[in-house]
Every structure is written in structure tokens, then in C-alpha cells.
Design a protein around this motif. Structure first.
Motif, PDB file in Angstrom:
ATOM      1  N   PHE A  79     -27.573  15.513  -4.798  1.00  0.00           N
ATOM      2  CA  PHE A  79     -26.444  14.706  -5.243  1.00  0.00           C
ATOM      3  C   PHE A  79     -26.235  14.894  -6.744  1.00  0.00           C
ATOM      4  CE2 PHE A  79     -27.371  12.762  -1.255  1.00  0.00           C
ATOM      5  CZ  PHE A  79     -26.216  12.124  -0.835  1.00  0.00           C
ATOM      6  N   ILE A  80     -24.976  14.765  -7.151  1.00  0.00           N
ATOM      7  CA  ILE A  80     -24.621  14.843  -8.571  1.00  0.00           C
ATOM      8  C   ILE A  80     -23.686  13.695  -8.908  1.00  0.00           C
ATOM      9  CG2 ILE A  80     -22.703  16.411  -8.041  1.00  0.00           C
ATOM     10  CD1 ILE A  80     -22.955  17.622 -10.801  1.00  0.00           C
ATOM     11  N   THR A  81     -23.778  13.190 -10.126  1.00  0.00           N
ATOM     12  CA  THR A  81     -22.755  12.306 -10.654  1.00  0.00           C
ATOM     13  C   THR A  81     -22.409  12.775 -12.052  1.00  0.00           C
ATOM     14  OG1 THR A  81     -22.070   9.990 -10.943  1.00  0.00           O
ATOM     15  CG2 THR A  81     -24.282  10.545 -11.689  1.00  0.00           C
ATOM     16  N   VAL A  82     -21.147  12.628 -12.430  1.00  0.00           N
ATOM     17  CA  VAL A  82     -20.661  13.076 -13.739  1.00  0.00           C
ATOM     18  C   VAL A  82     -19.900  11.924 -14.360  1.00  0.00           C
ATOM     19  CG1 VAL A  82     -19.302  14.791 -14.984  1.00  0.00           C
ATOM     20  CG2 VAL A  82     -20.437  15.419 -12.835  1.00  0.00           C
ATOM     21  N   SER A  83     -20.370  11.459 -15.518  1.00  0.00           N
ATOM     22  CA  SER A  83     -19.796  10.226 -16.060  1.00  0.00           C
ATOM     23  C   SER A  83     -20.291   9.983 -17.476  1.00  0.00           C
ATOM     24  CB  SER A  83     -20.222   9.058 -15.156  1.00  0.00           C
ATOM     25  OG  SER A  83     -19.938   7.822 -15.745  1.00  0.00           O
ATOM     26  N   ARG A  84     -19.509   9.198 -18.210  1.00  0.00           N
ATOM     27  CA  ARG A  84     -20.061   8.622 -19.437  1.00  0.00           C
ATOM     28  C   ARG A  84     -21.222   7.720 -19.044  1.00  0.00           C
ATOM     29  NH1 ARG A  84     -17.450   4.862 -21.380  1.00  0.00           N
ATOM     30  NH2 ARG A  84     -15.807   4.663 -19.812  1.00  0.00           N
ATOM     31  N   HIS A 140     -24.745  16.571 -21.371  1.00  0.00           N
ATOM     32  CA  HIS A 140     -23.335  16.974 -21.294  1.00  0.00           C
ATOM     33  C   HIS A 140     -23.210  18.460 -20.996  1.00  0.00           C
ATOM     34  CE1 HIS A 140     -19.074  17.102 -22.209  1.00  0.00           C
ATOM     35  NE2 HIS A 140     -19.297  18.109 -23.024  1.00  0.00           N
ATOM     36  N   SER A 141     -22.186  18.821 -20.238  1.00  0.00           N
ATOM     37  CA  SER A 141     -21.891  20.229 -19.972  1.00  0.00           C
ATOM     38  C   SER A 141     -20.399  20.475 -20.111  1.00  0.00           C
ATOM     39  CB  SER A 141     -22.337  20.609 -18.553  1.00  0.00           C
ATOM     40  OG  SER A 141     -21.900  21.921 -18.240  1.00  0.00           O
ATOM     41  N   ASN A 142     -20.059  21.595 -20.746  1.00  0.00           N
ATOM     42  CA  ASN A 142     -18.660  22.002 -20.865  1.00  0.00           C
ATOM     43  C   ASN A 142     -18.264  22.983 -19.766  1.00  0.00           C
ATOM     44  OD1 ASN A 142     -17.922  20.545 -23.225  1.00  0.00           O
ATOM     45  ND2 ASN A 142     -19.067  22.016 -24.479  1.00  0.00           N
ATOM     46  N   GLN A 143     -19.172  23.224 -18.834  1.00  0.00           N
ATOM     47  CA  GLN A 143     -18.913  24.201 -17.774  1.00  0.00           C
ATOM     48  C   GLN A 143     -19.192  23.581 -16.411  1.00  0.00           C
ATOM     49  OE1 GLN A 143     -21.610  27.263 -19.334  1.00  0.00           O
ATOM     50  NE2 GLN A 143     -19.818  28.476 -19.912  1.00  0.00           N
ATOM     51  N   MET A 144     -18.589  22.415 -16.174  1.00  0.00           N
ATOM     52  CA  MET A 144     -18.857  21.716 -14.921  1.00  0.00           C
ATOM     53  C   MET A 144     -18.372  22.494 -13.705  1.00  0.00           C
ATOM     54  SD  MET A 144     -20.694  19.213 -15.601  1.00  0.00           S
ATOM     55  CE  MET A 144     -20.753  18.736 -13.880  1.00  0.00           C
ATOM     56  N   ASP A 145     -17.358  23.349 -13.888  1.00  0.00           N
ATOM     57  CA  ASP A 145     -16.886  24.148 -12.759  1.00  0.00           C
ATOM     58  C   ASP A 145     -17.968  25.091 -12.244  1.00  0.00           C
ATOM     59  OD1 ASP A 145     -16.663  25.513 -15.216  1.00  0.00           O
ATOM     60  OD2 ASP A 145     -15.265  26.960 -14.347  1.00  0.00           O
ATOM     61  N   GLN A 146     -18.914  25.432 -13.122  1.00  0.00           N
ATOM     62  CA  GLN A 146     -20.040  26.276 -12.719  1.00  0.00           C
ATOM     63  C   GLN A 146     -21.225  25.443 -12.240  1.00  0.00           C
ATOM     64  OE1 GLN A 146     -21.006  29.229 -15.735  1.00  0.00           O
ATOM     65  NE2 GLN A 146     -18.855  29.339 -16.390  1.00  0.00           N
ATOM     66  N   VAL A 147     -21.201  24.150 -12.555  1.00  0.00           N
ATOM     67  CA  VAL A 147     -22.308  23.262 -12.189  1.00  0.00           C
ATOM     68  C   VAL A 147     -22.139  22.700 -10.779  1.00  0.00           C
ATOM     69  CG1 VAL A 147     -23.429  21.057 -12.725  1.00  0.00           C
ATOM     70  CG2 VAL A 147     -22.845  22.632 -14.573  1.00  0.00           C
ATOM     71  N   TYR A 148     -20.927  22.230 -10.466  1.00  0.00           N
ATOM     72  CA  TYR A 148     -20.689  21.579  -9.172  1.00  0.00           C
ATOM     73  C   TYR A 148     -21.179  22.397  -7.970  1.00  0.00           C
ATOM     74  CZ  TYR A 148     -17.708  17.845 -11.126  1.00  0.00           C
ATOM     75  OH  TYR A 148     -17.233  16.749 -11.803  1.00  0.00           O
ATOM     76  N   PRO A 149     -20.937  23.715  -7.933  1.00  0.00           N
ATOM     77  CA  PRO A 149     -21.348  24.483  -6.751  1.00  0.00           C
ATOM     78  C   PRO A 149     -22.853  24.473  -6.477  1.00  0.00           C
ATOM     79  CG  PRO A 149     -19.718  25.700  -8.016  1.00  0.00           C
ATOM     80  CD  PRO A 149     -20.148  24.546  -8.871  1.00  0.00           C
ATOM     81  N   ASN A 150     -23.649  24.010  -7.428  1.00  0.00           N
ATOM     82  CA  ASN A 150     -25.097  23.953  -7.237  1.00  0.00           C
ATOM     83  C   ASN A 150     -25.531  22.694  -6.486  1.00  0.00           C
ATOM     84  OD1 ASN A 150     -25.538  26.359  -8.757  1.00  0.00           O
ATOM     85  ND2 ASN A 150     -25.359  25.185 -10.648  1.00  0.00           N
ATOM     86  N   TYR A 151     -24.558  21.857  -6.107  1.00  0.00           N
ATOM     87  CA  TYR A 151     -24.881  20.576  -5.476  1.00  0.00           C
ATOM     88  C   TYR A 151     -24.208  20.450  -4.119  1.00  0.00           C
ATOM     89  CZ  TYR A 151     -26.876  19.512  -9.977  1.00  0.00           C
ATOM     90  OH  TYR A 151     -27.665  19.564 -11.108  1.00  0.00           O
ATOM     91  N   LEU A 171     -14.440  17.280  -5.144  1.00  0.00           N
ATOM     92  CA  LEU A 171     -13.847  17.642  -3.851  1.00  0.00           C
ATOM     93  C   LEU A 171     -13.401  19.101  -3.851  1.00  0.00           C
ATOM     94  CD1 LEU A 171     -11.802  14.370  -3.213  1.00  0.00           C
ATOM     95  CD2 LEU A 171     -13.765  15.163  -1.874  1.00  0.00           C
ATOM     96  N   ASP A 172     -12.851  19.554  -4.970  1.00  0.00           N
ATOM     97  CA  ASP A 172     -12.407  20.937  -5.077  1.00  0.00           C
ATOM     98  C   ASP A 172     -13.585  21.906  -4.984  1.00  0.00           C
ATOM     99  OD1 ASP A 172     -10.479  23.030  -5.585  1.00  0.00           O
ATOM    100  OD2 ASP A 172     -11.323  23.167  -7.602  1.00  0.00           O
ATOM    101  N   ALA A 173     -14.768  21.431  -5.372  1.00  0.00           N
ATOM    102  CA  ALA A 173     -15.980  22.251  -5.285  1.00  0.00           C
ATOM    103  C   ALA A 173     -16.648  22.142  -3.914  1.00  0.00           C
ATOM    104  CB  ALA A 173     -16.964  21.838  -6.374  1.00  0.00           C
ATOM    105  N   GLY A 174     -16.024  21.378  -3.004  1.00  0.00           N
ATOM    106  CA  GLY A 174     -16.566  21.253  -1.658  1.00  0.00           C
ATOM    107  C   GLY A 174     -17.608  20.170  -1.496  1.00  0.00           C
ATOM    108  N   LEU A 175     -17.618  19.197  -2.432  1.00  0.00           N
ATOM    109  CA  LEU A 175     -18.622  18.134  -2.362  1.00  0.00           C
ATOM    110  C   LEU A 175     -18.014  16.849  -1.802  1.00  0.00           C
ATOM    111  CD1 LEU A 175     -20.398  18.475  -5.837  1.00  0.00           C
ATOM    112  CD2 LEU A 175     -20.645  19.878  -3.785  1.00  0.00           C
ATOM    113  N   PRO A 176     -18.508  16.348  -0.691  1.00  0.00           N
ATOM    114  CA  PRO A 176     -18.069  15.030  -0.218  1.00  0.00           C
ATOM    115  C   PRO A 176     -18.547  13.952  -1.187  1.00  0.00           C
ATOM    116  CG  PRO A 176     -19.898  15.849   1.107  1.00  0.00           C
ATOM    117  CD  PRO A 176     -19.489  16.968   0.197  1.00  0.00           C
ATOM    118  N   ILE A 177     -17.872  12.799  -1.180  1.00  0.00           N
ATOM    119  CA  ILE A 177     -18.118  11.754  -2.179  1.00  0.00           C
ATOM    120  C   ILE A 177     -18.567  10.458  -1.524  1.00  0.00           C
ATOM    121  CG2 ILE A 177     -17.013  10.285  -3.921  1.00  0.00           C
ATOM    122  CD1 ILE A 177     -15.172  12.634  -4.569  1.00  0.00           C
ATOM    123  N   VAL A 178     -19.562   9.836  -2.126  1.00  0.00           N
ATOM    124  CA  VAL A 178     -19.967   8.475  -1.759  1.00  0.00           C
ATOM    125  C   VAL A 178     -19.712   7.592  -2.968  1.00  0.00           C
ATOM    126  CG1 VAL A 178     -21.846   6.955  -1.047  1.00  0.00           C
ATOM    127  CG2 VAL A 178     -21.745   9.295  -0.179  1.00  0.00           C
TER     128      VAL A 178
END
Length: 255
Positions: A79-84, A140-151, A171-178
Motif C-alpha cells: 500500500f502507498i499513501t501520498v500526502s502532506r 518527498h518525491s518529484n517523480q511520483m509517476d515512477q513511484v506508483y507502479p511499484n505499489y 487510479l491512473d497507475a492501476g491502484l485501487p483506493i481505500v
């Protein structure tokens, strides 16, 4: 940003909002970020269907999005979360929910991307829960588009998201959300049982919220995961840059 500056900005926004809602005849168009916000405004201004528009404030790059069969062969675990890292994001609830869900699914983990004032508190909570081996603050990461696919899945403990750009990215990276059944972004983007799970929450009972989020994790882990992953990318096809740009073009041409 200093607290006084934040309060001044909030005060100005409130003045603009009140002025707008009491002098609707003075504006040509009102643009909000979600269809739900538009629907709310139309309750008070039922005759302004042409004036009040919903255009997303963010989106994804243009691509060929279609319903496709997931190649996923391994169960959802990461699982991943991205947030302040802020109190109102309730990342602590997400951490506790992951810890509780591990009692039935001991292989799941959570990585947290972001920075903020709650960093030290969250580190203390992770230590207190003896979760250092499976809950990590990644910064922090400035390359989240490369990070999401790892989850495998995205989780959020936020009680309110005005839009929810990270939900679209996930969702665009194919990750369902809870996440919680919170207006406006979550309810707009996450369809319960289709591309994720929406759970009830209580602003006064954190234990209840934690139990609900845990239930959502368990639902995701026990469902037909391939089917729900298949529904993720197609659910955000209307948030492509060209589609959003065309909506602004139509609005401008209509003025």
C-alpha cells in the motif's frame, strides 16, 4: 507559509465566496472542481445550469485508456499513501488500520510519501506500534509517476479532499483506493466495490474511523482483485489533459 498569512488567505477566500453566492447575477460563469460541488450549488441556484460548470483542476496525460485485463498474478500487498504530513490528513488512522489488517494479512505493508509537521509524531506512532518493518516514511518525491507502479493499492485517511489529485494519479497507475466516504474528491472518484472501497467515518470517534478503514482494507484484500484493478484506469479516462482543455475551450467560447 505563516499562520497569519494562511488565515488572511482563508478570510479573503471566504469573502469572495460569500460575495459570489449573494451576487450570482454579477458573474458570467462559476467553475467548480467536481460534479458534486456543481450539484450542491444548483440546489441553491436551480436556474443557473448554464452558468455553473464543473471542470477538474488537475488531470493525467493523454493516453489510450480502455478496459483491459490486468496481468496481476500476485495478491495486493504493498500500500502507498501520498500526502502532506498534516493532522487533517489522518495518516495515523491509515497506519493503525494497516497494523490491524495485518492480523489477517501479515504480508501487507505501507509506504508514506510526503513531508510536513506531523513527521515526528508519525515516526513515534510507527515505533509505538512496532511497525518499523512494514510502515515507512519515504519523504518527498518529484517523480511520483515512477513511484506508483511499484505499489498495489492506495490508502488515504483524509476526511475531506476538495478534489483529490493523488486519487486520480493512483487510479491512473492501476491502484485501487481505500479511503473514507468524504466529499468531494473521494466520493467523486472512488466507486465503492468498483475501483476501490469507500468507508464511513466519524469526526468525533477516531476508533470507529480506524475500524472502518481496516474493514475497507480487508474488503479489498478479499475481493476479486483482478477485476477491481481492471476498473482503475478506465475510471479516470475523463480526466485526461485534452478533455479538460476542451472543457475550458468550450467555456471560453460560450462567453
Amino acid at each position: 507559509m505563516k499562520l497569519k498569512s494562511v488565515l488572511d488567505l482563508y478570510q479573503k477566500q471566504m469573502i469572495i465566496s460569500i460575495t459570489l453566492l449573494t451576487h450570482m447575477e454579477m458573474v458570467d460563469r462559476v467553475v467548480v472542481a467536481t460534479k458534486l460541488q456543481r450539484a450542491d450549488l444548483l440546489i441553491d441556484f436551480p436556474k443557473e445550469t448554464e452558468k455553473i460548470c464543473a471542470i477538474p483542476v488537475g488531470g493525467i496525460r493523454d493516453q489510450d485508456i480502455h478496459q483491459e485485463e490486468s496481468l496481476q498474478s500476485t495478491p495486493i500487498q504493498k500500500f502507498i499513501t501520498v500526502s502532506r504530513l498534516a493532522a487533517e490528513k489522518h495518516i495515523d488512522i491509515a497506519i493503525k488500520a494497516i497494523c490491524d489488517a495485518r492480523k489477517k494479512f501479515p504480508m501487507i505493508s505501507l509506504d508514506i510519501y510526503g513531508q510536513g509537521g506531523e513527521d515526528s509524531k508519525l515516526r513515534e506512532l510507527i515505533k509505538e506500534m512496532n511497525a518499523e518493518s512494514y510502515v515507512n516514511l519515504k519523504g518527498h518525491s518529484n517523480q511520483m509517476d515512477q513511484v506508483y507502479p511499484n505499489y498495489d493499492a492506495f490508502i488515504s485517511g483524509s476526511y475531506s479532499e476538495g478534489f483529490g489529485l493523488t486519487y486520480i494519479e493512483a487510479l491512473d497507475a492501476g491502484l485501487p483506493i481505500v479511503t473514507f466516504k468524504a466529499r468531494f474528491g473521494a466520493v467523486e472518484l472512488v466507486k465503492d466495490g468498483v475501483n476501490g472501497y469507500l468507508k464511513d467515518f466519524s469526526r468525533t470517534d477516531e476508533e470507529y474511523s480506524k475500524e472502518q478503514l481496516t474493514e475497507g482494507i480487508l474488503q479489498l484484500l478479499q475481493t476479486n482483485q483482478r477485476e477491481i484493478v481492471n476498473n482503475t484506469r478506465i475510471s479516470v479516462k475523463d480526466y485526461q489533459d485534452s478533455i479538460i482543455a476542451n472543457k475550458w475551450k468550450e467555456l471560453n467560447n460560450g462567453l
